[in-house]
Design a protein around this motif. Sequence first.
Motif, PDB file in Angstrom:
ATOM      1  N   TRP A   1     -50.471  20.774  79.414  1.00 19.00           N
ATOM      2  CA  TRP A   1     -50.967  21.954  78.696  1.00 19.00           C
ATOM      3  C   TRP A   1     -50.677  21.902  77.191  1.00 19.00           C
ATOM      4  CZ3 TRP A   1     -47.062  22.786  82.549  1.00 19.00           C
ATOM      5  CH2 TRP A   1     -45.761  22.822  82.033  1.00 19.00           C
ATOM      6  N   ASN A   2     -49.934  20.907  76.745  1.00 15.65           N
ATOM      7  CA  ASN A   2     -49.567  20.798  75.331  1.00 15.65           C
ATOM      8  C   ASN A   2     -50.590  20.026  74.524  1.00 15.65           C
ATOM      9  OD1 ASN A   2     -46.322  20.498  76.600  1.00 15.65           O
ATOM     10  ND2 ASN A   2     -46.906  22.167  75.221  1.00 15.65           N
ATOM     11  N   GLU A   3     -50.605  20.316  73.227  1.00 18.69           N
ATOM     12  CA  GLU A   3     -51.407  19.574  72.264  1.00 18.69           C
ATOM     13  C   GLU A   3     -50.548  19.275  71.043  1.00 18.69           C
ATOM     14  OE1 GLU A   3     -54.969  21.706  71.317  1.00 18.69           O
ATOM     15  OE2 GLU A   3     -55.787  21.564  73.352  1.00 18.69           O
ATOM     16  N   LEU A   4     -51.064  18.449  70.146  1.00 23.86           N
ATOM     17  CA  LEU A   4     -50.320  18.075  68.950  1.00 23.86           C
ATOM     18  C   LEU A   4     -49.987  19.296  68.095  1.00 23.86           C
ATOM     19  CD1 LEU A   4     -49.239  15.430  67.794  1.00 23.86           C
ATOM     20  CD2 LEU A   4     -51.314  15.280  66.398  1.00 23.86           C
ATOM     21  N   SER A   5     -50.846  20.294  68.129  1.00 23.84           N
ATOM     22  CA  SER A   5     -50.599  21.501  67.330  1.00 23.84           C
ATOM     23  C   SER A   5     -49.332  22.223  67.758  1.00 23.84           C
ATOM     24  CB  SER A   5     -51.798  22.454  67.433  1.00 23.84           C
ATOM     25  OG  SER A   5     -52.008  22.870  68.771  1.00 23.84           O
ATOM     26  N   ASP A   6     -48.908  22.064  69.017  1.00 19.35           N
ATOM     27  CA  ASP A   6     -47.654  22.675  69.476  1.00 19.35           C
ATOM     28  C   ASP A   6     -46.471  22.081  68.734  1.00 19.35           C
ATOM     29  OD1 ASP A   6     -49.096  24.190  71.298  1.00 19.35           O
ATOM     30  OD2 ASP A   6     -48.822  22.765  72.935  1.00 19.35           O
ATOM     31  N   PHE A   7     -46.533  20.785  68.472  1.00 14.95           N
ATOM     32  CA  PHE A   7     -45.468  20.125  67.717  1.00 14.95           C
ATOM     33  C   PHE A   7     -45.493  20.576  66.260  1.00 14.95           C
ATOM     34  CE2 PHE A   7     -45.851  17.474  71.431  1.00 14.95           C
ATOM     35  CZ  PHE A   7     -44.567  17.001  71.655  1.00 14.95           C
ATOM     36  N   ASP A   8     -46.686  20.847  65.733  1.00 21.03           N
ATOM     37  CA  ASP A   8     -46.786  21.372  64.371  1.00 21.03           C
ATOM     38  C   ASP A   8     -46.088  22.717  64.250  1.00 21.03           C
ATOM     39  OD1 ASP A   8     -48.265  19.204  63.439  1.00 21.03           O
ATOM     40  OD2 ASP A   8     -50.184  20.124  63.962  1.00 21.03           O
ATOM     41  N   GLN A   9     -46.357  23.599  65.210  1.00 19.99           N
ATOM     42  CA  GLN A   9     -45.735  24.928  65.171  1.00 19.99           C
ATOM     43  C   GLN A   9     -44.231  24.843  65.381  1.00 19.99           C
ATOM     44  OE1 GLN A   9     -47.728  28.407  66.792  1.00 19.99           O
ATOM     45  NE2 GLN A   9     -49.406  27.104  67.501  1.00 19.99           N
ATOM     46  N   LEU A  10     -43.809  23.947  66.264  1.00 20.22           N
ATOM     47  CA  LEU A  10     -42.373  23.741  66.460  1.00 20.22           C
ATOM     48  C   LEU A  10     -41.737  23.235  65.176  1.00 20.22           C
ATOM     49  CD1 LEU A  10     -39.804  23.491  68.204  1.00 20.22           C
ATOM     50  CD2 LEU A  10     -40.589  21.191  68.849  1.00 20.22           C
ATOM     51  N   GLY A  11     -42.393  22.299  64.502  1.00 20.81           N
ATOM     52  CA  GLY A  11     -41.857  21.759  63.263  1.00 20.81           C
ATOM     53  C   GLY A  11     -41.655  22.824  62.205  1.00 20.81           C
ATOM     54  N   LYS A  12     -42.627  23.725  62.090  1.00 19.33           N
ATOM     55  CA  LYS A  12     -42.500  24.818  61.126  1.00 19.33           C
ATOM     56  C   LYS A  12     -41.327  25.720  61.475  1.00 19.33           C
ATOM     57  CE  LYS A  12     -45.002  28.806  59.256  1.00 19.33           C
ATOM     58  NZ  LYS A  12     -46.261  29.598  59.306  1.00 19.33           N
ATOM     59  N   ALA A  13     -41.199  26.048  62.765  1.00 17.15           N
ATOM     60  CA  ALA A  13     -40.103  26.919  63.200  1.00 17.15           C
ATOM     61  C   ALA A  13     -38.750  26.262  62.967  1.00 17.15           C
ATOM     62  CB  ALA A  13     -40.281  27.266  64.679  1.00 17.15           C
ATOM     63  N   LEU A  14     -38.631  24.989  63.322  1.00 18.35           N
ATOM     64  CA  LEU A  14     -37.351  24.297  63.169  1.00 18.35           C
ATOM     65  C   LEU A  14     -36.974  24.119  61.700  1.00 18.35           C
ATOM     66  CD1 LEU A  14     -37.623  21.565  65.955  1.00 18.35           C
ATOM     67  CD2 LEU A  14     -36.120  23.563  65.935  1.00 18.35           C
ATOM     68  N   THR A  15     -37.951  23.899  60.844  1.00 21.74           N
ATOM     69  CA  THR A  15     -37.670  23.776  59.416  1.00 21.74           C
ATOM     70  C   THR A  15     -37.015  25.059  58.898  1.00 21.74           C
ATOM     71  OG1 THR A  15     -39.533  22.266  59.076  1.00 21.74           O
ATOM     72  CG2 THR A  15     -38.685  23.418  57.141  1.00 21.74           C
ATOM     73  N   GLU A  16     -37.573  26.210  59.279  1.00 18.70           N
ATOM     74  CA  GLU A  16     -37.026  27.487  58.858  1.00 18.70           C
ATOM     75  C   GLU A  16     -35.654  27.736  59.477  1.00 18.70           C
ATOM     76  OE1 GLU A  16     -40.023  30.230  60.076  1.00 18.70           O
ATOM     77  OE2 GLU A  16     -41.466  29.602  58.540  1.00 18.70           O
ATOM     78  N   LEU A  17     -35.514  27.416  60.753  1.00 14.85           N
ATOM     79  CA  LEU A  17     -34.261  27.708  61.448  1.00 14.85           C
ATOM     80  C   LEU A  17     -33.129  26.789  61.000  1.00 14.85           C
ATOM     81  CD1 LEU A  17     -35.529  28.455  65.069  1.00 14.85           C
ATOM     82  CD2 LEU A  17     -34.683  30.071  63.365  1.00 14.85           C
ATOM     83  N   CYS A  18     -33.432  25.561  60.648  1.00 15.25           N
ATOM     84  CA  CYS A  18     -32.382  24.661  60.170  1.00 15.25           C
ATOM     85  C   CYS A  18     -31.794  25.161  58.850  1.00 15.25           C
ATOM     86  CB  CYS A  18     -32.927  23.241  60.009  1.00 15.25           C
ATOM     87  SG  CYS A  18     -33.144  22.365  61.581  1.00 15.25           S
ATOM     88  N   ILE A  19     -32.648  25.686  57.998  1.00 14.03           N
ATOM     89  CA  ILE A  19     -32.171  26.279  56.743  1.00 14.03           C
ATOM     90  C   ILE A  19     -31.287  27.489  57.040  1.00 14.03           C
ATOM     91  CG2 ILE A  19     -32.871  27.478  54.645  1.00 14.03           C
ATOM     92  CD1 ILE A  19     -35.414  25.739  54.673  1.00 14.03           C
ATOM     93  N   GLU A  20     -31.755  28.347  57.950  1.00 13.14           N
ATOM     94  CA  GLU A  20     -30.995  29.557  58.298  1.00 13.14           C
ATOM     95  C   GLU A  20     -29.670  29.199  58.961  1.00 13.14           C
ATOM     96  OE1 GLU A  20     -31.461  33.642  61.003  1.00 13.14           O
ATOM     97  OE2 GLU A  20     -33.206  32.369  60.616  1.00 13.14           O
ATOM     98  N   ALA A  21     -29.690  28.195  59.877  1.00  7.11           N
ATOM     99  CA  ALA A  21     -28.464  27.797  60.567  1.00  7.11           C
ATOM    100  C   ALA A  21     -27.441  27.227  59.592  1.00  7.11           C
ATOM    101  CB  ALA A  21     -28.780  26.770  61.650  1.00  7.11           C
ATOM    102  N   THR A  22     -27.904  26.459  58.635  1.00  3.89           N
ATOM    103  CA  THR A  22     -26.998  25.882  57.641  1.00  3.89           C
ATOM    104  C   THR A  22     -26.340  26.974  56.806  1.00  3.89           C
ATOM    105  OG1 THR A  22     -28.313  23.858  57.519  1.00  3.89           O
ATOM    106  CG2 THR A  22     -26.849  24.324  55.666  1.00  3.89           C
ATOM    107  N   ARG A  23     -27.134  27.961  56.412  1.00  3.11           N
ATOM    108  CA  ARG A  23     -26.607  29.040  55.571  1.00  3.11           C
ATOM    109  C   ARG A  23     -25.682  29.986  56.333  1.00  3.11           C
ATOM    110  NH1 ARG A  23     -32.291  30.678  52.540  1.00  3.11           N
ATOM    111  NH2 ARG A  23     -32.347  28.923  51.067  1.00  3.11           N
ATOM    112  N   SER A  24     -26.062  30.335  57.552  1.00  3.97           N
ATOM    113  CA  SER A  24     -25.345  31.387  58.283  1.00  3.97           C
ATOM    114  C   SER A  24     -24.232  30.882  59.195  1.00  3.97           C
ATOM    115  CB  SER A  24     -26.335  32.201  59.124  1.00  3.97           C
ATOM    116  OG  SER A  24     -26.941  31.384  60.112  1.00  3.97           O
ATOM    117  N   ILE A  25     -24.296  29.607  59.597  1.00  2.51           N
ATOM    118  CA  ILE A  25     -23.313  29.111  60.549  1.00  2.51           C
ATOM    119  C   ILE A  25     -22.489  27.974  59.976  1.00  2.51           C
ATOM    120  CG2 ILE A  25     -22.923  28.105  62.828  1.00  2.51           C
ATOM    121  CD1 ILE A  25     -25.474  29.450  63.782  1.00  2.51           C
TER     122      ILE A  25
END
Length: 434
Positions: free
Chosen positions: A404-428
Amino acid sequence: MATQSTPIEFGHSILPFFSFGKKYINLNNGSFGSMPKPVARFCQELSERVEANPDRYHRVEFPSLLGSARERIAHMIGAETDECVFVSSTTAGMNTILRNLTWEEGDVLLGFSTTYRGVERVMRYIADTTSATLVIQDIHFPTSHKIILRDFRALIQSTKAKQNEYYLRTGIERRPQAVAVIDAIVSQPGIYMPWKEMVEICAEEGVYSVVDAAHSIGQEVNINLSQTNPDFWVSNCHKWLFAKRGSTILYVPKRNQHLIRSSLVTSWDYVSPSESSESSFVIQHEWPGAIDFAPYLSVEAAIDFRNLLGGEEAINTYCRDLALRGGKRLAEILRTRLFDESDNRQMTLNMVNVELPLSMTPLPQIQDKINTFFEEKLLYDYNISVVTFYMWNRWWVRCSAQVWNELSDFDQLGKALTELCIEATRSILLPEEC
């Protein structure tokens, strides 16, 4: 369910066959699996059939249904029907094997640093409650199948040499046994192991091979146990095969069935050695109490559904290709790298591991915070599911590529992880370092 001549197109067009929530991106099939609607309907109809006449179903109709399910799954993995029984989970299967073996002075149980924790705990329990010794071999990454096989043979030969020395020195009555628990596909990181060659090494060296193949059925094509010939083998049917959760196949070749004296829990078909020397392996696992057998029987509906999609080769060709392309795309977005750097990505099947752009810290409490942070943020804020883990002094994300997955799912995951890695570094990470 009839097999159609023209396979259905993979990708998001498959989503209506499943009951996923709106806009949910499931890149974590490897943890719990997902049941298609046709399989769910089969289970519902079966439940109604059972409740319409429980006695007729359980006393008369059920055994032939279970036999048919065992026959289908046995054919799929290249085994004889009466070498295959159902249990509720891989952990249950590993318990059944390891708790039935007789452990005496000098015996050794071999595992790896990558062994699934639930299985490692069973192994630890054996070492804690018997005279057996547990030996865990570290697998150092990056590595290759060639290195893993070299180190595995060396470990076994070293173990057997020490056992032989112990046997000659102590004069114990029985030569010690060695049992190796082997991953077919590791959970974290999600990598394919050279398990067939490891089984062959075990046979050559006189060591029992116990294969934890939790991720194999539905992800690995051409398993062929009659040819590979492990001593014991266990695989979930509810992960990659699409059966209902709580469905696992336990394979024990006839030559070893006398070693499995009891199902767990012990059923009323248990035969004491004082009563008979014949194995009751199959019949004991037929009726381990009045449980819900729908997960076991659902494997037939799951196989039918997979045939509808085009069969094992088509499914796994798509999933592996997507895992490779998706992993590459994700690494490009995160500006990191893939875990599997082996030639031809020989360790990658349908799961791919990508490094996260995070500051490194070995503190266990920080690891727990980071994992919880990513899990909850992705699930609740982004409606995405993956697995994050810490290994090789780096943070990684494991993605399962499914039909059920497509390449676009990895694109959306990449965007989310980019934002969360910044937040995790700052907050944790940064506050903990200060």
